[in-house]
Design a protein around this motif. Structure first.
Motif, short mmCIF file in Angstrom:
data_model
loop_
_atom_site.label_atom_id
_atom_site.label_comp_id
_atom_site.label_asym_id
_atom_site.label_seq_id
_atom_site.Cartn_x
_atom_site.Cartn_y
_atom_site.Cartn_z
N GLN A 160 56.60 7.93 -0.52
CA GLN A 160 56.57 6.71 -1.32
C GLN A 160 55.52 6.83 -2.43
OE1 GLN A 160 55.85 4.14 2.15
NE2 GLN A 160 57.63 2.93 1.53
N ALA A 161 54.38 7.38 -2.08
CA ALA A 161 53.32 7.56 -3.08
C ALA A 161 53.78 8.49 -4.20
CB ALA A 161 52.05 8.10 -2.41
N LEU A 162 54.42 9.58 -3.83
CA LEU A 162 54.92 10.53 -4.83
C LEU A 162 55.94 9.87 -5.75
CD1 LEU A 162 55.20 13.60 -2.49
CD2 LEU A 162 53.85 13.57 -4.59
N ALA A 163 56.78 9.01 -5.18
CA ALA A 163 57.79 8.32 -5.98
C ALA A 163 57.13 7.34 -6.95
CB ALA A 163 58.77 7.59 -5.06
N ILE A 164 56.07 6.67 -6.52
CA ILE A 164 55.36 5.77 -7.41
C ILE A 164 54.74 6.53 -8.57
CG2 ILE A 164 53.34 4.25 -7.59
CD1 ILE A 164 54.02 3.28 -4.72
N VAL A 165 54.10 7.65 -8.26
CA VAL A 165 53.50 8.47 -9.32
C VAL A 165 54.57 8.92 -10.32
CG1 VAL A 165 52.40 10.69 -9.79
CG2 VAL A 165 51.54 9.25 -7.94
N LYS A 166 55.72 9.30 -9.80
CA LYS A 166 56.81 9.72 -10.70
C LYS A 166 57.23 8.57 -11.61
CE LYS A 166 61.47 11.68 -10.72
NZ LYS A 166 62.61 12.17 -9.87
N ASP A 167 57.34 7.37 -11.04
CA ASP A 167 57.78 6.22 -11.84
C ASP A 167 56.72 5.76 -12.83
OD1 ASP A 167 60.19 6.30 -10.55
OD2 ASP A 167 59.82 4.58 -9.24
N VAL A 168 55.45 5.91 -12.47
CA VAL A 168 54.38 5.57 -13.42
C VAL A 168 54.44 6.48 -14.63
CG1 VAL A 168 51.88 5.52 -13.76
CG2 VAL A 168 52.87 4.60 -11.66
N SER A 169 54.71 7.75 -14.38
CA SER A 169 54.95 8.72 -15.46
C SER A 169 53.79 8.81 -16.44
CB SER A 169 56.26 8.38 -16.20
OG SER A 169 56.61 9.41 -17.11
N ARG A 170 52.61 9.03 -15.90
CA ARG A 170 51.43 9.26 -16.71
C ARG A 170 50.75 10.53 -16.20
NH1 ARG A 170 53.92 5.88 -18.84
NH2 ARG A 170 53.22 3.98 -19.92
N PRO A 171 50.29 11.42 -17.08
CA PRO A 171 49.81 12.73 -16.64
C PRO A 171 48.51 12.70 -15.87
CG PRO A 171 49.47 12.45 -19.00
CD PRO A 171 50.31 11.30 -18.56
N ASN A 172 47.78 11.60 -15.89
CA ASN A 172 46.51 11.55 -15.17
C ASN A 172 46.58 10.69 -13.91
OD1 ASN A 172 46.78 9.22 -16.80
ND2 ASN A 172 44.55 8.90 -16.87
N VAL A 173 47.79 10.50 -13.37
CA VAL A 173 47.98 9.76 -12.12
C VAL A 173 48.44 10.73 -11.03
CG1 VAL A 173 49.20 7.88 -10.96
CG2 VAL A 173 48.52 7.64 -13.36
N PHE A 174 47.73 10.71 -9.90
CA PHE A 174 47.98 11.64 -8.80
C PHE A 174 47.93 10.90 -7.47
CE2 PHE A 174 46.24 14.08 -12.27
CZ PHE A 174 46.90 15.29 -12.25
N ILE A 175 48.35 11.58 -6.41
CA ILE A 175 48.17 11.00 -5.09
C ILE A 175 46.87 11.51 -4.48
CG2 ILE A 175 50.65 10.76 -4.74
CD1 ILE A 175 50.44 12.91 -2.56
N GLN A 176 46.40 10.71 -3.57
CA GLN A 176 45.22 11.03 -2.75
C GLN A 176 45.77 11.33 -1.37
OE1 GLN A 176 42.03 8.23 -3.28
NE2 GLN A 176 41.57 8.20 -1.10
N LEU A 177 45.75 12.59 -0.96
CA LEU A 177 46.39 13.03 0.27
C LEU A 177 45.41 12.91 1.44
CD1 LEU A 177 48.66 14.36 1.89
CD2 LEU A 177 47.86 16.59 1.07
N ASP A 178 45.56 11.86 2.21
CA ASP A 178 44.75 11.67 3.41
C ASP A 178 45.56 12.21 4.59
OD1 ASP A 178 43.72 10.46 5.86
OD2 ASP A 178 42.47 9.22 4.55
N THR A 179 45.10 13.31 5.17
CA THR A 179 45.88 13.98 6.21
C THR A 179 45.97 13.16 7.49
OG1 THR A 179 43.90 15.23 6.85
CG2 THR A 179 45.43 16.30 5.31
#
Length: 258
Positions: A160-179
């Motif tokens: 879901q986080a990856l999909a949000i980042v894709k939809d935001v579509s800005r080069p300085n937006v990333f996910i924070q991977l909490d294992t």
């Protein structure tokens, strides 16, 4: 070689917050992170970072009214002005503290609210944050939180986080991977780390199931640390766990990395 940041909101709580910077440095950490800096003026925190030769790896936008169940405002319809004020304030702190990235907290979906609308609001606010942060070379992060830790948070899965980042579509937006959260919700951490390298700009760790030191439980961190090296992950690994007892007593796992 992995680079670790002590989370000062959860570790070294044996001393007041402002004293935890020195405690982390004395324990061998080169970086720190924490949830919120806003109870302290930027110059006070900057002094601790400078005196102890520490990098600030991450902090969050404000949580809102925690007593009322809030955990971020950026996905709440009708709260856009407050959310953007919090984003602007976080940018001020990031600039003052030389922090490269900030986690923009989405929020808990209010009872009866449409989650799809909340997602749209979050995307709009993330675009605002990305555009405010970009001229300063700063990154915006988002984090999926597992339901057992934060019920009704806007999103719980890394996908879901990856999909949000894709939809935001800005080069300085990333996910924070909490294992810790990722294993609880998605599993298959090896696939997440390998297949989505470059999509996450910060990592956090904790043992599962009890969120203590990363030396026991169902996650094999020795394997994951080697895997982060394999994919050439360049960022920090935040130690967002609650020590079993005294913080120093539980740092045996860290000996190989000091």
């Amino acid at each position: 070689m992995p680079r670790f940041a002590a989370n000062l909101s959860m570790m070294f709580t044996e001393v007041p917050f402002i004293e935890r910077f020195a405690a982390a440095r004395n324990a061998g950490f080169n970086a720190v992170e924490f949830l919120f800096p806003y109870d302290h003026p930027p110059h006070e925190i900057r002094q601790q970072l400078t005196q102890n030769n520490l990098t600030l790896a991450l902090f969050n936008t404000a949580a809102g009214n925690v007593r009322a169940g809030e955990w971020g405002l950026s996905a709440l319809p009708g709260r856009e002005k407050e959310a953007r004020t919090d984003i602007d304030r976080a940018l001020e702190y990031a600039l003052a503290l030389n922090c490269e990235q900030v986690h923009v907290m989405a929020g808990v979906v209010p009872t009866g609210e449409d989650a799809g609308l909340c997602r749209e609001v979050f995307i709009d606010n993330l675009r605002y944050a990305a555009e405010r942060f970009a001229p300063h070379g700063k990154r915006v992060l988002i984090e999926a939180l597992s339901p057992g830790v934060k019920p009704d948070y806007l999103f719980s899965s890394q996908y879901q986080a990856l999909a949000i980042v894709k939809d935001v579509s800005r080069p300085n937006v990333f996910i924070q991977l909490d294992t810790f959260h990722a294993q609880k919700v998605d599993g298959n951490l090896t696939r997440l780390i390998r297949d989505y390298a470059g999509k996450y700009a910060h990592v956090q760790i904790a043992g599962l199931p009890d969120r203590h030191e990363p030396d026991d439980g169902e996650i094999n961190y020795s394997w994951l640390f080697r895997l982060f090296d394999e994919v050439e992950y360049p960022g920090w690994i935040g130690c967002e766990y609650t020590p079993r007892t005294h913080t120093e007593a539980g740092l045996g796992w860290f000996n190989a990395w000091r």
